[in-house]
Design a protein around this motif. Structure first.
Motif, PDB file in Angstrom:
ATOM      1  N   LYS A 166      47.971 -21.960  48.059  1.00  0.00           N
ATOM      2  CA  LYS A 166      49.215 -21.287  48.433  1.00  0.00           C
ATOM      3  C   LYS A 166      50.076 -22.131  49.384  1.00  0.00           C
ATOM      4  O   LYS A 166      51.304 -22.183  49.239  1.00  0.00           O
ATOM      5  CB  LYS A 166      48.845 -19.953  49.097  1.00  0.00           C
ATOM      6  N   ALA A 167      49.412 -22.792  50.324  1.00  0.00           N
ATOM      7  CA  ALA A 167      50.169 -23.568  51.324  1.00  0.00           C
ATOM      8  C   ALA A 167      50.982 -24.684  50.677  1.00  0.00           C
ATOM      9  O   ALA A 167      51.920 -25.197  51.293  1.00  0.00           O
ATOM     10  CB  ALA A 167      49.214 -24.158  52.352  1.00  0.00           C
ATOM     11  N   ARG A 168      50.628 -25.046  49.464  1.00  0.00           N
ATOM     12  CA  ARG A 168      51.349 -26.157  48.822  1.00  0.00           C
ATOM     13  C   ARG A 168      52.292 -25.691  47.700  1.00  0.00           C
ATOM     14  O   ARG A 168      52.872 -26.521  46.995  1.00  0.00           O
ATOM     15  CB  ARG A 168      50.343 -27.190  48.299  1.00  0.00           C
ATOM     16  N   TYR A 169      52.481 -24.410  47.557  1.00  0.00           N
ATOM     17  CA  TYR A 169      53.360 -23.903  46.480  1.00  0.00           C
ATOM     18  C   TYR A 169      54.754 -24.529  46.530  1.00  0.00           C
ATOM     19  O   TYR A 169      55.406 -24.713  45.507  1.00  0.00           O
ATOM     20  CB  TYR A 169      53.564 -22.379  46.608  1.00  0.00           C
ATOM     21  N   TRP A 170      55.203 -24.769  47.766  1.00  0.00           N
ATOM     22  CA  TRP A 170      56.596 -25.236  47.876  1.00  0.00           C
ATOM     23  C   TRP A 170      56.785 -26.616  47.253  1.00  0.00           C
ATOM     24  O   TRP A 170      57.899 -26.942  46.833  1.00  0.00           O
ATOM     25  CB  TRP A 170      57.056 -25.206  49.339  1.00  0.00           C
ATOM     26  N   GLU A 171      55.712 -27.397  47.145  1.00  0.00           N
ATOM     27  CA  GLU A 171      55.878 -28.772  46.650  1.00  0.00           C
ATOM     28  C   GLU A 171      56.264 -28.808  45.158  1.00  0.00           C
ATOM     29  O   GLU A 171      57.278 -29.422  44.803  1.00  0.00           O
ATOM     30  CB  GLU A 171      54.640 -29.607  46.964  1.00  0.00           C
ATOM     31  N   GLU A 176      48.478 -23.159  37.331  1.00  0.00           N
ATOM     32  CA  GLU A 176      47.355 -23.088  36.381  1.00  0.00           C
ATOM     33  C   GLU A 176      46.220 -24.022  36.814  1.00  0.00           C
ATOM     34  O   GLU A 176      45.061 -23.775  36.549  1.00  0.00           O
ATOM     35  CB  GLU A 176      47.834 -23.432  34.972  1.00  0.00           C
ATOM     36  N   GLY A 177      46.588 -25.093  37.528  1.00  0.00           N
ATOM     37  CA  GLY A 177      45.580 -26.040  38.014  1.00  0.00           C
ATOM     38  C   GLY A 177      44.943 -25.591  39.324  1.00  0.00           C
ATOM     39  O   GLY A 177      44.140 -26.330  39.906  1.00  0.00           O
ATOM     40  N   GLY A 178      45.330 -24.427  39.830  1.00  0.00           N
ATOM     41  CA  GLY A 178      44.674 -23.878  41.017  1.00  0.00           C
ATOM     42  C   GLY A 178      45.231 -24.352  42.347  1.00  0.00           C
ATOM     43  O   GLY A 178      44.517 -24.386  43.352  1.00  0.00           O
ATOM     44  N   ILE A 179      46.496 -24.730  42.389  1.00  0.00           N
ATOM     45  CA  ILE A 179      47.086 -25.208  43.647  1.00  0.00           C
ATOM     46  C   ILE A 179      46.962 -24.152  44.760  1.00  0.00           C
ATOM     47  O   ILE A 179      47.068 -22.948  44.492  1.00  0.00           O
ATOM     48  CB  ILE A 179      48.576 -25.592  43.425  1.00  0.00           C
ATOM     49  N   SER A 212      57.959 -26.985  33.511  1.00  0.00           N
ATOM     50  CA  SER A 212      57.778 -26.535  34.901  1.00  0.00           C
ATOM     51  C   SER A 212      56.536 -27.147  35.559  1.00  0.00           C
ATOM     52  O   SER A 212      55.408 -27.008  35.071  1.00  0.00           O
ATOM     53  CB  SER A 212      57.659 -25.005  34.947  1.00  0.00           C
ATOM     54  N   GLU A 213      56.762 -27.782  36.683  1.00  0.00           N
ATOM     55  CA  GLU A 213      55.660 -28.353  37.473  1.00  0.00           C
ATOM     56  C   GLU A 213      54.924 -27.239  38.226  1.00  0.00           C
ATOM     57  O   GLU A 213      53.733 -27.332  38.470  1.00  0.00           O
ATOM     58  CB  GLU A 213      56.214 -29.359  38.501  1.00  0.00           C
ATOM     59  N   PHE A 214      55.676 -26.206  38.613  1.00  0.00           N
ATOM     60  CA  PHE A 214      55.031 -25.117  39.359  1.00  0.00           C
ATOM     61  C   PHE A 214      54.010 -24.414  38.477  1.00  0.00           C
ATOM     62  O   PHE A 214      52.876 -24.158  38.882  1.00  0.00           O
ATOM     63  CB  PHE A 214      56.064 -24.100  39.875  1.00  0.00           C
ATOM     64  N   GLN A 215      54.439 -24.115  37.239  1.00  0.00           N
ATOM     65  CA  GLN A 215      53.528 -23.416  36.336  1.00  0.00           C
ATOM     66  C   GLN A 215      52.243 -24.232  36.119  1.00  0.00           C
ATOM     67  O   GLN A 215      51.142 -23.702  36.183  1.00  0.00           O
ATOM     68  CB  GLN A 215      54.223 -23.151  35.001  1.00  0.00           C
ATOM     69  N   LYS A 216      52.441 -25.544  35.936  1.00  0.00           N
ATOM     70  CA  LYS A 216      51.284 -26.426  35.706  1.00  0.00           C
ATOM     71  C   LYS A 216      50.366 -26.424  36.934  1.00  0.00           C
ATOM     72  O   LYS A 216      49.152 -26.287  36.831  1.00  0.00           O
ATOM     73  CB  LYS A 216      51.807 -27.862  35.471  1.00  0.00           C
TER      74      LYS A 216
END
Ligand code: NMX
Ligand code: MLT
Length: 413
Positions: free
Chosen positions: A140-145, A135-138, A128-132
């Motif tokens: 909120k505005a970029r969650y969709w990417e 964990e890397g501190g992305i 999962s890229e989202f999980q990574k």
């Protein structure tokens, strides 16, 4: 623009603004009662509209699942060039890690195909890229990417996982590799072991029409719910599949073919009279079972997905005895269900028809049918999750009350 991500990146900010404005201006507005017996729409388009407008594999062909994905994600009708580019992108994302096959292999072959499928999806979650990114501190505005990355990867990889399960459970266990010249639906059929052009075309239609039905059905809604605390698309989709595996939802396609076969077994032939069929339907109801493939949570007329499959059958297999039996069932069941006086929708749903078509083309193992539904559903669930994150939708937490409280709220003393 040929690339799906760039197309989406351009339209996300505009929608984010619309939702912000809506919340600010109408946050307390009561929306009242929503009724939904209007049929099925994909971004406002009926199934016949989709058949007419969305690109197919050839002129006049059934809509390509890639075209449905593009439409659901962007709200726009893609060109053939855009669809071809998306097909290519999906193929390039379809590499399966070996441990996903091994996770499935850990289950007995006798495990239900849906159990094997959910296990395969959970194994894919490791990437999962989202999980990574979380964990890397992305931000909120970029969650969709990363949600986009996960969703596209998941959609791309499901046919290979699903085909592996089919080959393992029902055939020789040998993987048939993806064919780089084929589109998504056709490639899935090919990897299952079917290359008849008519079956490839049916698979395009099948995968397109099962992709979604509003967000409220059990599987799509489960995905939305499970993703709402920011569980990634793999976790959410595996949960959705577990809902789809219920006999009143996606497993109904398995139940329908079993029920049709039980009718044939009872009379020794599919060519039976209306009276015989009527007796059998009453026998089913009197034993406390439902008539599978009939009724619906929100539809109040014949499911348009039943109708388009019927049209496909009329064109390609009008003389198939099981198709003729399905047609007879459609005449006999609705008046019987109506007479019960409690069934809100006596008409056939999508599952009443799919099995006889698959059976005709040689996919006879009905306990696999819900996996096909599941592969298709990822095309509806993926876009939903991407937009959930793009619009910053909230954690879902329905109110739970005791029966006493509910009675009090209803004014019962
Ligand atoms: N056969 C017998 N009884 C039925 C049927 C049916 N096909 N459909 C509804 N009923 C009964 C239902 O069990 C309920 O009985 P009771 O009050 O005794 O519990 C009553 O009629 C009222 O139910 P509805 O409000 O009409 O339907 P509901 O929204 O509760 O359920 C289904 C919708 C789809 C679960 C229901 O129609 C059903 O069980 N159908 C058969 C299974 C099926 O085909 N499911 C697939 C749905 C499509 N999909 O892919 O998800
Ligand atoms: C679906 O496609 O999920 C079915 O029509 C069931 C539903 O919408 O509730």
């Amino acid at each position: 623009r040929v690339d799906l991500f760039s197309e989406l990146k351009e339209i996300v900010p505009e929608h984010q603004e619309r939702v912000k404005k809506l919340k600010k201006e109408y946050g307390n507005a009561e929306l009242g009662k929503i009724t939904a017996d209007m049929g099925i729409r994909f971004r406002g388009m009926t199934i016949p509209d989709c058949q007419k407008t969305l690109p197919g594999a050839f002129p006049g062909g059934e809509p390509l699942p890639e075209a449905v994905l593009w439409l659901l994600l962007t709200g726009k009708i893609p060109s053939k060039e855009q669809v071809d580019s998306l097909a290519q992108e999906l193929r390039s994302r379809a590499t399966i890690p070996d441990y996903a096959y091994k996770a499935i292999d850990a289950l007995p072959v006798s495990a239900h195909a849906m159990t094997q499928f959910t296990t395969g999806v959970m194994a894919l979650q490791v990437q999962s890229e989202f999980q990574k990114a979380y964990e890397g501190g992305i931000a909120k505005a970029r969650y969709w990417e990363p949600t986009y990355e996960d969703s596209l990867n998941l959609i791309a990889r499901l046919p290979s996982i699903a085909a592996y399960i089919y080959r393992r459970k029902y055939k020789d266990g040998k993987i048939i590799p993806m064919d780089d010249s084929l589109d998504y639906g056709a490639n899935y059929a090919h990897m299952l072991g079917f290359d008849d052009p008519e079956m490839l075309e049916f698979m395009r239609l099948y995968i397109s029409i099962h992709s979604d039905h509003e967000g409220g059905n059990v599987s799509s809604h489960t995905a939305h719910l499970v993703a709402s605390p920011l569980s990634d698309p793999y976790l959410a989709f595996a949960a959705a599949l577990n809902g789809l595996a219920g006999p009143l939802h996606g497993l109904a396609n398995q139940e329908v073919l079993r029920w049709i076969r039980s009718i044939v077994a009872e009379f020794g032939t599919p060519d039976i009279s209306t009276e015989q069929l009527s007796d059998y339907i009453h026998k089913t109801l009197n034993s406390g079972q439902v008539v599978p493939g009939y009724g619906h949570g929100v539809l109040r007329k014949t499911d348009p997905r039943y109708t388009c499959q019927r049209e496909f059958a009329l064109k390609h297999l009008p003389n198939d005895p099981l198709f003729q039996l399905v047609s007879k069932i459609k005449e006999v069941v609705p008046p019987i269900l109506t007479k019960l006086g409690k069934v809100k929708n006596p008409w056939p749903n999508v599952d009443a028809h799919s099995g006889v078509l698959l059976n005709y083309y040689g996919l006879t193992e009905e306990s696999y049918y819900t996996v096909l539904f599941g592969v298709s559903r990822s095309i509806g669930v993926g876009p939903q999750l991407i937009w959930d994150r793009a619009l910053g939708l909230a954690l879902e937490r329905p109110k739970s009350v005791t029966l006493e409280k509910l009675e009090a709220l209803c004014g019962k003393s």
